[in-house]
Design a protein around this motif. Structure first.
Motif, PDB file in Angstrom:
ATOM      1  N   VAL A 188      12.834  16.826 -40.877  1.00  0.00           N
ATOM      2  CA  VAL A 188      11.393  17.078 -40.937  1.00  0.00           C
ATOM      3  C   VAL A 188      10.970  17.585 -39.556  1.00  0.00           C
ATOM      4  CG1 VAL A 188       9.116  16.104 -41.357  1.00  0.00           C
ATOM      5  CG2 VAL A 188      11.078  15.275 -42.672  1.00  0.00           C
ATOM      6  N   HIS A 189      10.623  18.873 -39.479  1.00  0.00           N
ATOM      7  CA  HIS A 189      10.297  19.481 -38.187  1.00  0.00           C
ATOM      8  C   HIS A 189       8.953  18.993 -37.653  1.00  0.00           C
ATOM      9  CE1 HIS A 189      13.675  22.178 -38.706  1.00  0.00           C
ATOM     10  NE2 HIS A 189      13.231  22.498 -39.913  1.00  0.00           N
ATOM     11  N   LEU A 190       8.910  18.782 -36.356  1.00  0.00           N
ATOM     12  CA  LEU A 190       7.667  18.450 -35.677  1.00  0.00           C
ATOM     13  C   LEU A 190       6.846  19.717 -35.471  1.00  0.00           C
ATOM     14  CD1 LEU A 190       9.154  16.025 -32.978  1.00  0.00           C
ATOM     15  CD2 LEU A 190       8.128  15.426 -35.185  1.00  0.00           C
ATOM     16  N   GLN A 191       5.540  19.536 -35.262  1.00  0.00           N
ATOM     17  CA  GLN A 191       4.676  20.707 -35.075  1.00  0.00           C
ATOM     18  C   GLN A 191       5.047  21.482 -33.813  1.00  0.00           C
ATOM     19  OE1 GLN A 191       0.536  19.664 -35.313  1.00  0.00           O
ATOM     20  NE2 GLN A 191       0.619  19.225 -37.492  1.00  0.00           N
ATOM     21  N   PHE A 232      10.818  25.851 -35.372  1.00  0.00           N
ATOM     22  CA  PHE A 232      11.190  26.044 -36.766  1.00  0.00           C
ATOM     23  C   PHE A 232      10.220  25.363 -37.727  1.00  0.00           C
ATOM     24  CE2 PHE A 232      15.597  25.974 -34.758  1.00  0.00           C
ATOM     25  CZ  PHE A 232      15.620  27.360 -34.584  1.00  0.00           C
ATOM     26  N   TYR A 233       9.104  24.900 -37.218  1.00  0.00           N
ATOM     27  CA  TYR A 233       8.125  24.212 -38.059  1.00  0.00           C
ATOM     28  C   TYR A 233       7.645  25.167 -39.162  1.00  0.00           C
ATOM     29  CZ  TYR A 233       3.961  21.577 -39.455  1.00  0.00           C
ATOM     30  OH  TYR A 233       3.001  20.891 -40.172  1.00  0.00           O
ATOM     31  N   GLY A 234       7.738  24.700 -40.389  1.00  0.00           N
ATOM     32  CA  GLY A 234       7.288  25.501 -41.516  1.00  0.00           C
ATOM     33  C   GLY A 234       8.321  26.474 -42.041  1.00  0.00           C
ATOM     34  N   GLN A 235       9.537  26.437 -41.515  1.00  0.00           N
ATOM     35  CA  GLN A 235      10.596  27.330 -41.993  1.00  0.00           C
ATOM     36  C   GLN A 235      11.533  26.565 -42.933  1.00  0.00           C
ATOM     37  OE1 GLN A 235      12.651  29.672 -39.056  1.00  0.00           O
ATOM     38  NE2 GLN A 235      10.851  29.838 -37.725  1.00  0.00           N
ATOM     39  N   PRO A 236      11.693  27.036 -44.160  1.00  0.00           N
ATOM     40  CA  PRO A 236      12.556  26.309 -45.113  1.00  0.00           C
ATOM     41  C   PRO A 236      14.036  26.374 -44.755  1.00  0.00           C
ATOM     42  CG  PRO A 236      11.736  28.347 -46.078  1.00  0.00           C
ATOM     43  CD  PRO A 236      11.004  28.178 -44.783  1.00  0.00           C
ATOM     44  N   GLU A 237      14.465  27.455 -44.077  1.00  0.00           N
ATOM     45  CA  GLU A 237      15.872  27.601 -43.707  1.00  0.00           C
ATOM     46  C   GLU A 237      15.979  28.004 -42.235  1.00  0.00           C
ATOM     47  OE1 GLU A 237      17.804  30.271 -46.357  1.00  0.00           O
ATOM     48  OE2 GLU A 237      17.352  29.103 -48.158  1.00  0.00           O
ATOM     49  N   GLU A 259       0.478  11.534 -48.422  1.00  0.00           N
ATOM     50  CA  GLU A 259       0.501  12.075 -47.059  1.00  0.00           C
ATOM     51  C   GLU A 259       1.910  12.499 -46.657  1.00  0.00           C
ATOM     52  OE1 GLU A 259      -1.182   8.979 -44.708  1.00  0.00           O
ATOM     53  OE2 GLU A 259      -3.269   9.503 -45.196  1.00  0.00           O
ATOM     54  N   VAL A 260       2.907  11.690 -47.034  1.00  0.00           N
ATOM     55  CA  VAL A 260       4.295  12.052 -46.723  1.00  0.00           C
ATOM     56  C   VAL A 260       4.677  13.342 -47.449  1.00  0.00           C
ATOM     57  CG1 VAL A 260       6.696  11.353 -47.029  1.00  0.00           C
ATOM     58  CG2 VAL A 260       5.026   9.705 -46.211  1.00  0.00           C
ATOM     59  N   ARG A 261       4.280  13.456 -48.688  1.00  0.00           N
ATOM     60  CA  ARG A 261       4.600  14.655 -49.465  1.00  0.00           C
ATOM     61  C   ARG A 261       3.998  15.906 -48.826  1.00  0.00           C
ATOM     62  NH1 ARG A 261       1.617  14.771 -54.911  1.00  0.00           N
ATOM     63  NH2 ARG A 261       0.019  15.641 -53.546  1.00  0.00           N
ATOM     64  N   GLU A 262       2.719  15.825 -48.455  1.00  0.00           N
ATOM     65  CA  GLU A 262       2.044  16.992 -47.884  1.00  0.00           C
ATOM     66  C   GLU A 262       2.584  17.342 -46.502  1.00  0.00           C
ATOM     67  OE1 GLU A 262      -2.045  15.893 -48.000  1.00  0.00           O
ATOM     68  OE2 GLU A 262      -2.228  16.156 -50.184  1.00  0.00           O
ATOM     69  N   SER A 263       2.826  16.343 -45.674  1.00  0.00           N
ATOM     70  CA  SER A 263       3.320  16.616 -44.319  1.00  0.00           C
ATOM     71  C   SER A 263       4.735  17.182 -44.348  1.00  0.00           C
ATOM     72  CB  SER A 263       3.272  15.348 -43.468  1.00  0.00           C
ATOM     73  OG  SER A 263       4.143  14.347 -43.998  1.00  0.00           O
ATOM     74  N   GLN A 264       5.576  16.677 -45.224  1.00  0.00           N
ATOM     75  CA  GLN A 264       6.937  17.201 -45.316  1.00  0.00           C
ATOM     76  C   GLN A 264       6.955  18.610 -45.894  1.00  0.00           C
ATOM     77  OE1 GLN A 264       9.747  14.593 -47.208  1.00  0.00           O
ATOM     78  NE2 GLN A 264       9.495  12.960 -45.694  1.00  0.00           N
ATOM     79  N   ALA A 265       6.062  18.882 -46.824  1.00  0.00           N
ATOM     80  CA  ALA A 265       5.990  20.228 -47.391  1.00  0.00           C
ATOM     81  C   ALA A 265       5.600  21.245 -46.318  1.00  0.00           C
ATOM     82  CB  ALA A 265       4.986  20.257 -48.536  1.00  0.00           C
ATOM     83  N   LYS A 266       4.669  20.897 -45.456  1.00  0.00           N
ATOM     84  CA  LYS A 266       4.259  21.803 -44.378  1.00  0.00           C
ATOM     85  C   LYS A 266       5.357  21.942 -43.327  1.00  0.00           C
ATOM     86  CE  LYS A 266      -0.694  20.849 -44.803  1.00  0.00           C
ATOM     87  NZ  LYS A 266      -1.889  20.269 -44.130  1.00  0.00           N
ATOM     88  N   ALA A 267       5.950  20.829 -42.937  1.00  0.00           N
ATOM     89  CA  ALA A 267       6.950  20.855 -41.877  1.00  0.00           C
ATOM     90  C   ALA A 267       8.206  21.621 -42.294  1.00  0.00           C
ATOM     91  CB  ALA A 267       7.324  19.430 -41.469  1.00  0.00           C
ATOM     92  N   ARG A 268       8.562  21.520 -43.548  1.00  0.00           N
ATOM     93  CA  ARG A 268       9.784  22.161 -44.031  1.00  0.00           C
ATOM     94  C   ARG A 268       9.522  23.513 -44.679  1.00  0.00           C
ATOM     95  NH1 ARG A 268      12.724  18.367 -47.958  1.00  0.00           N
ATOM     96  NH2 ARG A 268      14.463  19.744 -47.487  1.00  0.00           N
ATOM     97  N   GLY A 269       8.255  23.865 -44.814  1.00  0.00           N
ATOM     98  CA  GLY A 269       7.921  25.144 -45.428  1.00  0.00           C
ATOM     99  C   GLY A 269       8.291  25.214 -46.890  1.00  0.00           C
ATOM    100  N   ILE A 270       8.312  24.066 -47.554  1.00  0.00           N
ATOM    101  CA  ILE A 270       8.677  24.002 -48.971  1.00  0.00           C
ATOM    102  C   ILE A 270       7.478  23.452 -49.739  1.00  0.00           C
ATOM    103  CG2 ILE A 270      10.294  23.065 -50.666  1.00  0.00           C
ATOM    104  CD1 ILE A 270      12.314  22.744 -48.415  1.00  0.00           C
ATOM    105  N   PRO A 271       6.707  24.310 -50.413  1.00  0.00           N
ATOM    106  CA  PRO A 271       5.537  23.805 -51.145  1.00  0.00           C
ATOM    107  C   PRO A 271       5.959  22.895 -52.274  1.00  0.00           C
ATOM    108  CG  PRO A 271       5.992  26.092 -51.737  1.00  0.00           C
ATOM    109  CD  PRO A 271       6.904  25.752 -50.595  1.00  0.00           C
TER     110      PRO A 271
END
Length: 204
Positions: free
Chosen positions: A106-109, A113-118, A168-180
């Protein structure tokens, strides 16, 4: 008039026939006993197989392990917390505690790579429990709590605080990993949990 005379032919005395006759009777009785013993043995085996408890499903086995793990976590607290006094705060602490055993990056802000799925390269961002794992875990613990005598009204795994935390975990991980996050239809079988939800949790 003619007289009919019968002549007895010589043969073995009857006493010599008795041993073979006795032997045949013993053999026949032994065969009957062995067949009867075989039938009894097979019948006992069928009865034993009939009374064997069914093998628990993967879901049931995982649910039991999760329940034991949570109970051990409460016992390790200072002071130990009885299950009857467990509340949503203990559950939230347990979920945060499990992050150290996570396998999801889970990437930090502050990470490039924050928001990048790969991501093209490794980074030092922490590993966390995936949202799917936590959501499935809470579902199993919620069911186990009531199966072990807990009241649905006081179920600490079904409170609003737990639902908010998972969202909150779902939304934060989706943003950090870039995976909606895409809501999927529930599968009829619960024996195949997704993501890391099937992994066994161990306490050190």
């Amino acid at each position: 008039m003619f007289l009919l005379s019968l002549t007895l032919l010589p043969g073995p005395p009857i006493s010599t026939c008795l041993p073979s006759l006795t032997t045949n009777i013993h053999i026949h009785l032994n065969d009957m006993s062995s067949e009867r013993g075989k039938d009894i043995t097979e019948g006992s085996s069928l009865i034993a197989d009939h009374h064997q408890p069914p093998t628990p499903s993967r879901y049931e086995s995982q649910k039991r392990r999760d329940w034991n793990t949570f109970g051990q976590y409460l016992k390790n607290q200072q002071p130990p917390v009885p299950l009857s006094q467990c509340n949503s705060n203990h559950v939230l602490d347990f979920l945060r505690y499990l992050d150290q055993f996570g396998k999801t990056k889970v990437h930090l802000q502050s990470c490039m790579f924050y928001g990048q799925p790969e991501p093209p390269a490794p980074c030092t961002c922490p590993l966390r429990q995936a949202w799917g794992s936590l959501d499935a875990l809470i579902g199993r613990l919620r069911a186990a709590y009531e199966e072990n005598g807990g009241s649905p009204e006081s179920n600490p795994f079904a409170t609003g605080a737990i639902r908010v935390y998972l969202r909150e975990v779902r939304e934060s991980q989706a943003k950090a990993r870039g995976i909606p996050y895409k809501k999927q239809k529930k599968k009829p079988s619960q024996d195949k949990p997704s993501d890391e939800s099937s992994s066994t949790l161990f306490l050190s």
